[in-house]
Enzyme design. Structure first.
Site, PDB file in Angstrom:
ATOM      1  N   GLY A 204      43.004  39.871  43.379  1.00 33.58           N
ATOM      2  CA  GLY A 204      43.511  40.257  41.953  1.00 33.58           C
ATOM      3  C   GLY A 204      43.276  41.524  41.667  1.00 33.58           C
ATOM      4  CB  CYS A 205      44.906  44.119  39.496  1.00 32.33           C
ATOM      5  SG  CYS A 205      45.198  43.150  37.866  1.00 32.33           S
ATOM      6  CE1 TYR A 206      41.378  43.643  33.786  1.00 32.73           C
ATOM      7  CE2 TYR A 206      42.431  41.516  33.562  1.00 32.73           C
ATOM      8  CZ  TYR A 206      42.098  42.759  33.105  1.00 32.73           C
ATOM      9  OH  TYR A 206      42.691  42.987  31.672  1.00 32.73           O
ATOM     10  CB  THR A 207      39.178  40.089  41.727  1.00 33.41           C
ATOM     11  OG1 THR A 207      40.380  40.165  42.023  1.00 33.41           O
ATOM     12  CG2 THR A 207      38.978  39.087  40.799  1.00 33.41           C
TER      13      THR A 207
END
Length: 350
Positions: free
Chosen positions: A149-152
């Site tokens: 994911g992007c946040y991750t």
């Protein structure tokens, strides 16, 4: 040429894969999959592709697609990829899944956080977490790549070297993150309307955002043990971008904290040869505007000696390095190409 199929080609991440692959010298898109727009011309949905993509959207028939493509990108909601994949498909094609279906190794954790029954738990163990800078050796031989994911991606890469080297107390780690509105996808939601988002900023998913266990699991591998952390995302009024600010207690040696130069040397050790990670100079901090539309991650840090904490900061484009760009980077690894093939995208400004 690598023949590419995209299921979910009309979402933001899928459309970004299309945009990137239009400039990829070794890839040809053979399938623009879209449940909502099957039969419609792709250029009628995204007018930036007018006179560039002359193809109609097709359905999400992965069985048929597996006979026509070398790799399938699934840029779809959680649950779809797992419901479609099977051994016959995997014997013919590689899959890069942009959902969370194969990111977490514990099916119970997936089902708890995503409120879905996992439809293909037998493939969880073999799926490789596609964070290229950390797992490229395992990615190279994978049949299923779980695109992070992007946040991750931003949260993990920003802290990873210091966690790996034991320079921070991981039990003290707190992550604040901000995202542009495109991170919520293209679906119509009242909370994402212009008047709801403009001139405002808000936290959401407080203490229960579903990217939390993904960050904990991956940084837990670096730490060599399970860990718990606080992750709080915020929605801010911009189209693209992720900015993370992470706080942790520094570990001391004989009561002495590491110097700025020692911390910088650790980041250099892990990232000096990474094409897409840009380590900033002392006193410089990441900004989303300097990575927009690119596959770069900018990382900086500051030591607060008064509190004994370090503040780590990272920025990336949520649709590129946080989704489509990383997916293409994974494809390049899978097919033995230089990782930057088709991805040397200069950040756009303004």
């Amino acid at each position: 040429m690598i023949k590419v199929g995209i299921i979910g080609a009309t979402g933001y991440a899928g459309a970004e894969i299309v945009r990137i692959l239009m400039g990829h010298p070794q890839a040809e898109i053979v399938w623009y999959g879209s449940r909502s727009f099957a039969g419609d011309k792709y250029e009628s949905i995204y007018r930036n592709m007018f006179k560039i993509v002359d193809a109609k959207c097709m359905d999400e028939d992965m069985d048929k697609l597996s006979g026509e493509a070398d790799v399938i990108f699934t840029a779809t909601p959680q649950g779809l990829c797992a419901s479609l994949v099977n051994e016959e498909i995997l014997s013919k094609v590689k899959i890069i899944d942009l959902s969370a279906d194969f990111r977490l190794k514990d099916v119970a954790v997936y089902e708890e956080w995503y409120k879905l029954e996992h439809k293909a738990p037998s493939y969880i163990e073999e799926a490789v977490y596609g964070l290229c800078e950390i797992n490229r050796k395992d990615i190279a031989g994978a049949r299923i790549v779980a695109n992070p994911g992007c946040y991750t991606t931003c949260s993990i890469l920003t802290a990873y070297p210091l966690v790996k080297e034991g320079l921070i107390d991981v039990d003290s780690l707190i992550i604040d993150a901000m995202s542009g509105v495109s991170g919520a996808g293209r679906g119509a939601k009242v909370a994402n309307l212009y008047c709801e988002v403009n001139e405002s900023a808000k936290p959401y998913g407080v203490a229960n955002h579903r990217h939390t266990p993904e960050i904990e699991e991956q940084l837990g591998y670096a730490a060599g043990r399970k860990l718990l952390l606080n992750f709080t995302p915020h929605l801010v009024p911009m189209n693209r971008g992720i900015l993370v600010t992470e706080y942790a207690k520094l570990t001391s040696k004989d009561g002495v904290l590491p110097t700025y130069e020692e911390i910088a040397a650790v980041y250099e050790k892990y990232y000096k040869d990474e094409h897409f990670i840009r380590l900033l100079n002392k006193g410089e901090y990441p900004e989303t505007r300097w990575v927009e539309t690119s596959n770069y991650v900018d990382i900086g840090f500051e030591i607060d000696r008064r509190t004994g904490r370090i503040i780590m900061m990272g920025a990336l484009d949520n649709l590129v390095k946080g989704a489509a760009g990383q997916a293409v980077q994974n494809m390049n690894i899978l097919f033995g190409l230089p990782e930057n093939t088709g991805l040397d995208l200069v950040p756009a400004f303004p």
